[in-house]
Each structure stands twice: as structure tokens, then as C-alpha cells.
Design a protein around this motif. Sequence first.
Motif, PDB file in Angstrom:
ATOM      1  N   UNK A   1       0.724  -1.159   0.030  1.00  0.00           N
ATOM      2  CA  UNK A   1       0.086   0.133   0.061  1.00  0.00           C
ATOM      3  C   UNK A   1       0.926   1.175  -0.071  1.00  0.00           C
ATOM      4  N   UNK A   2       1.854   1.338   0.637  1.00  0.00           N
ATOM      5  CA  UNK A   2       2.777   2.553   0.908  1.00  0.00           C
ATOM      6  C   UNK A   2       3.725   2.562  -0.316  1.00  0.00           C
ATOM      7  N   UNK A   3       3.680   1.810  -1.059  1.00  0.00           N
ATOM      8  CA  UNK A   3       4.732   1.825  -2.052  1.00  0.00           C
ATOM      9  C   UNK A   3       3.990   1.741  -3.381  1.00  0.00           C
ATOM     10  N   UNK A   4       2.636   1.974  -3.298  1.00  0.00           N
ATOM     11  CA  UNK A   4       1.967   2.355  -4.649  1.00  0.00           C
ATOM     12  C   UNK A   4       1.764   0.999  -5.494  1.00  0.00           C
ATOM     13  N   UNK A   5       1.892   0.051  -4.685  1.00  0.00           N
ATOM     14  CA  UNK A   5       1.744  -1.353  -5.586  1.00  0.00           C
ATOM     15  C   UNK A   5       0.165  -1.681  -5.776  1.00  0.00           C
ATOM     16  N   UNK A   6       0.033  -2.656  -6.538  1.00  0.00           N
ATOM     17  CA  UNK A   6      -1.334  -3.139  -6.936  1.00  0.00           C
ATOM     18  C   UNK A   6      -1.440  -4.532  -5.531  1.00  0.00           C
ATOM     19  N   UNK A   7      -2.713  -4.721  -5.387  1.00  0.00           N
ATOM     20  CA  UNK A   7      -3.251  -5.753  -4.345  1.00  0.00           C
ATOM     21  C   UNK A   7      -2.271  -6.959  -4.579  1.00  0.00           C
ATOM     22  N   UNK A   8      -2.244  -7.241  -5.725  1.00  0.00           N
ATOM     23  CA  UNK A   8      -1.427  -8.671  -5.977  1.00  0.00           C
ATOM     24  C   UNK A   8       0.099  -8.515  -5.644  1.00  0.00           C
ATOM     25  N   UNK A   9       0.526  -7.670  -5.268  1.00  0.00           N
ATOM     26  CA  UNK A   9       2.116  -7.545  -5.182  1.00  0.00           C
ATOM     27  C   UNK A   9       2.731  -8.300  -4.225  1.00  0.00           C
ATOM     28  N   UNK A  10       1.929  -8.549  -3.195  1.00  0.00           N
ATOM     29  CA  UNK A  10       2.407  -9.199  -1.996  1.00  0.00           C
ATOM     30  C   UNK A  10       2.441 -10.773  -2.515  1.00  0.00           C
ATOM     31  N   UNK A  11       1.538 -11.028  -3.370  1.00  0.00           N
ATOM     32  CA  UNK A  11       1.413 -12.458  -3.893  1.00  0.00           C
ATOM     33  C   UNK A  11       2.605 -12.807  -4.738  1.00  0.00           C
ATOM     34  N   UNK A  12       3.119 -11.831  -5.631  1.00  0.00           N
ATOM     35  CA  UNK A  12       4.151 -12.064  -6.496  1.00  0.00           C
ATOM     36  C   UNK A  12       5.397 -12.064  -5.658  1.00  0.00           C
ATOM     37  N   UNK A  13       5.649 -11.261  -4.807  1.00  0.00           N
ATOM     38  CA  UNK A  13       6.731 -11.375  -3.580  1.00  0.00           C
ATOM     39  C   UNK A  13       6.720 -12.789  -3.315  1.00  0.00           C
ATOM     40  N   UNK A  14       5.797 -13.324  -2.892  1.00  0.00           N
ATOM     41  CA  UNK A  14       5.649 -14.603  -1.983  1.00  0.00           C
ATOM     42  C   UNK A  14       6.133 -15.402  -2.976  1.00  0.00           C
ATOM     43  N   UNK A  15       5.506 -15.378  -4.179  1.00  0.00           N
ATOM     44  CA  UNK A  15       5.797 -16.590  -5.128  1.00  0.00           C
ATOM     45  C   UNK A  15       7.234 -16.500  -5.665  1.00  0.00           C
ATOM     46  N   UNK A  16       7.804 -15.309  -6.053  1.00  0.00           N
ATOM     47  CA  UNK A  16       9.038 -15.453  -6.516  1.00  0.00           C
ATOM     48  C   UNK A  16      10.038 -15.983  -5.351  1.00  0.00           C
ATOM     49  N   UNK A  17       9.755 -15.481  -4.087  1.00  0.00           N
ATOM     50  CA  UNK A  17      10.705 -15.959  -3.014  1.00  0.00           C
ATOM     51  C   UNK A  17      10.680 -17.376  -2.649  1.00  0.00           C
ATOM     52  N   UNK A  18       9.394 -17.874  -2.576  1.00  0.00           N
ATOM     53  CA  UNK A  18       9.188 -19.109  -2.396  1.00  0.00           C
ATOM     54  C   UNK A  18       9.534 -20.309  -3.193  1.00  0.00           C
TER      55      UNK A  18
END
Length: 433
Positions: free
Chosen positions: A376-393
Motif C-alpha cells: 500500500x505504501x509503495x503504490x503497488x497493486x493488491x497482488x504485489x504481495x502474492x508476487x513477492x511470495x511466489x518469487x521468494x518461495x
Amino acid sequence: MTDQAGEAGLTEPLAQRLTTRETAERLGVKPETVYAYVSRGQLSSNRAPGGRGSTFDAAEVDALARRTGRREPTAPAGALSFPTGITLIGSDRFFFRGVDATELARRHTYEEVAEWLWTGELRPGVQFTAPAEALTAARTAVGALPPHCGSTDRLRVAVVAAAAADPLRFDLSREAVLGGARSLIPTLVAALPTVAKDGGATNGAADSGAAPPRLARQLWPKLTGRAGDEASLAVLDTALGLLIDHDLAASTLAARVAASARAHPYAVVSAGLGVLEGPLHGAASGLAHRMLTEVLERGGAAPVVADHLRTGRRVPGLGHRLYSGEDPRARALFELLAEIPQAAPALAAARDVVSTTARHTPLHANVDLALAVFSVSSGMAAEAGETVFAISRTAGWVAHALEEYGERPLRMRPSGQYTGPQPPQPLPAAVPQ
């Protein structure tokens, strides 16, 4: 993000203490037997802080396990349990190969944490490179998808395309798997579309002169059109490191089942991605993102939390069955986010959600809420966290695949408990067309 203190932490890890329950599970015995070992002088114990229960030295417990031959921990009735040397989750802390995971992620880049998870070796400055052929195939396949597709759709397609471009993907030797992983992860990042900035395409994060973490820098423009300052890139890189693995989560279990059948690493990652998209796993941060956005729009958490409770929905971003207190991953990210001025409103909204919900039920923040504050604070879309999760995992799934390839094939073959009609039954009648 590499420093000498971090490197010392890997060569001389802090002595790890286990609870009685954790000790019993590691030895494959009942808690009563643990105290029998103590009375016989085979184990030493210390009183836990506050005088409740005992703690045991992990190295001493492992040595006893080797002497007694009790290597397979017992599992609760109806539960799956597999030995793993990757991640240990304790009382409000977790460890990667015995090293405090939050410290590791804060002091080292995502690539370095991944190498530690894969090999047990620290390789300062290690970088991953996407091969041209795989990258071309992945970008072409992702570019053919409809515009409405989400990031996880694109990642699944990119994995398949990268696999098709690798004729040696069926080589399950350790070096081949590691080489494929080091090329697949940057390929996935590069295959994602860049977020538009000021009506045009962004070429990446602004260069601060301090050389931000390599993969985090590549991923940043795939998440937001804003320029990435060093503090924000550090949060992203730490989030990537923290999310690499979390024991046998649902997606990781799916990945291990695939590896047990000797599926190649790309197929293992595909299995993990298929499970990750569920709203109770990788997509949970998107729900928390939307909630925080609504809290900011409505000026407070009370009406938003009330709406969730009124409709019987759980408040996203709160509670974790493995931690009685705050998720250590959330705590680490909140500490970094507190140093970023533009994150203050979303961080205050998250704290408002926690304190408001506490009036109804005592739940603590989990990593999904921290990812939501970041997105939210970085101006990202709602699915950004899911993207970070997927790349990381992805790195975690590969680590578990490497471990599973060393086990007996197809060992994860449970038996079904049949509840259908008892045979013999007559042949079914044809349904009229």
C-alpha cells in the motif's frame, strides 16, 4: 546488505534451545521419555524463562538422536510429518539450517539466503542470471496472455516456457538442479511486465549509488511505477529472504509430493504455484492490502473490522497457527517499514486494525499484514504481495525438492478411506439424452 557480523552468525550460530515438545518430536519419543533421558544423564536441561517447563540444547538433542537411532519424529494422529533439515519453527522464532531466519534475511541478500538454504554455504555477492533462450521463451509466452491475467498466471506460464527451453530439465543431479534454480528465478522476474511510470515504461529502480540487492532491484519495477529508494529496496529484499521457506506449508508439501514422484524442478515449482494462489496461502496479502486501503479511505479501522465481523469474515493479516504472538516475519518487516516516512499512514492503519480487533479476539499481526503495509505504501497493486511470495518461495520449493530427491521415491502415497457405496453394485443405467 552483507556484513561481517552476518557472516560470523553463519559460522558460529547462536546456541539453539528447544522446548520439551520440540525435543520429543526431534527424538521421536514421548515428552515423558525426554525427562527419563535427563534423569539418566543423557540430556541436560535448563529452566525456561519464567520457570515454566525446560529447554534443551539442540546440538545435544541431535547427538542423542544419532546415538539412539531415533531419527524419524513421531507425528500426531492423522498428521503428516517428514524429517527436514531446512527450517525449524520454534516459539515465535524460526531458523534456516539452524540460523535465525530474521537476522539472516536482514543481513544478507535474497540470493545469499537462497544459497544458504540450498547448500548450507554462504556465498557473499552471489548473483543469479537468466539465460537468453529461457528468457525469450518465457517473455513470449507471458506476452501472449490476455491483459486481465494476474501475476501468478504469468509466473505459471513462464515456468512452463522456461522448462520447454531446457532440454536437460530431467537431470535431477544436485548441480543440475542448482544451476536450473539459479537461472529460473531471475527468468520469472524478468518475464513479468514492467509497471507503467508517468505514462511510459520504467527501466527499473533509481540508482542510489549504493548498488541495491540485485534480484530485489530487478523485481521492484515489476511491482510499482515509483522509483525505489535504498530503504524500500531493503524492505523488499528482506521480505524475499524471510518468505523463502516456512516448513511444510501447503505449497511446499505439494512441491515435495511432486519431487517424490521425481518430477523435474520446473514441475516442482509449478506444483507449488498451483497451491500458492489460494486465498488462504499466497493470496492472503492481497486481502490485507484491500482492507488497509479501505481503512485509510474511511479514516479508521473500527468500521472496516466491524464489517468483517458482521458478515462472518475473518480479518485478514491476523493470527498464525504456528505462533502464539506476532509473526517474527511481520515484526522484522514492521521495524524496517517504520524507518520509511511514506509507510507511516499504512503502518498506523495496520496497528489500528490489530488494536481494534484485539477488543474482540487477541490476534497478532502476521506477515500478510506486513506485506500489505509495504504494498500500500509503495503504490503497488493488491497482488504485489502474492508476487513477492511466489518469487521468494520458488527457492524454498527447490530446497525441499533437493532434499526429497534424496529420499525413497513415491514415499508420499497415503491410502484413501473409502466411504462410497459398498460393492458389488449393478452397472449404472444410462441417462436419457
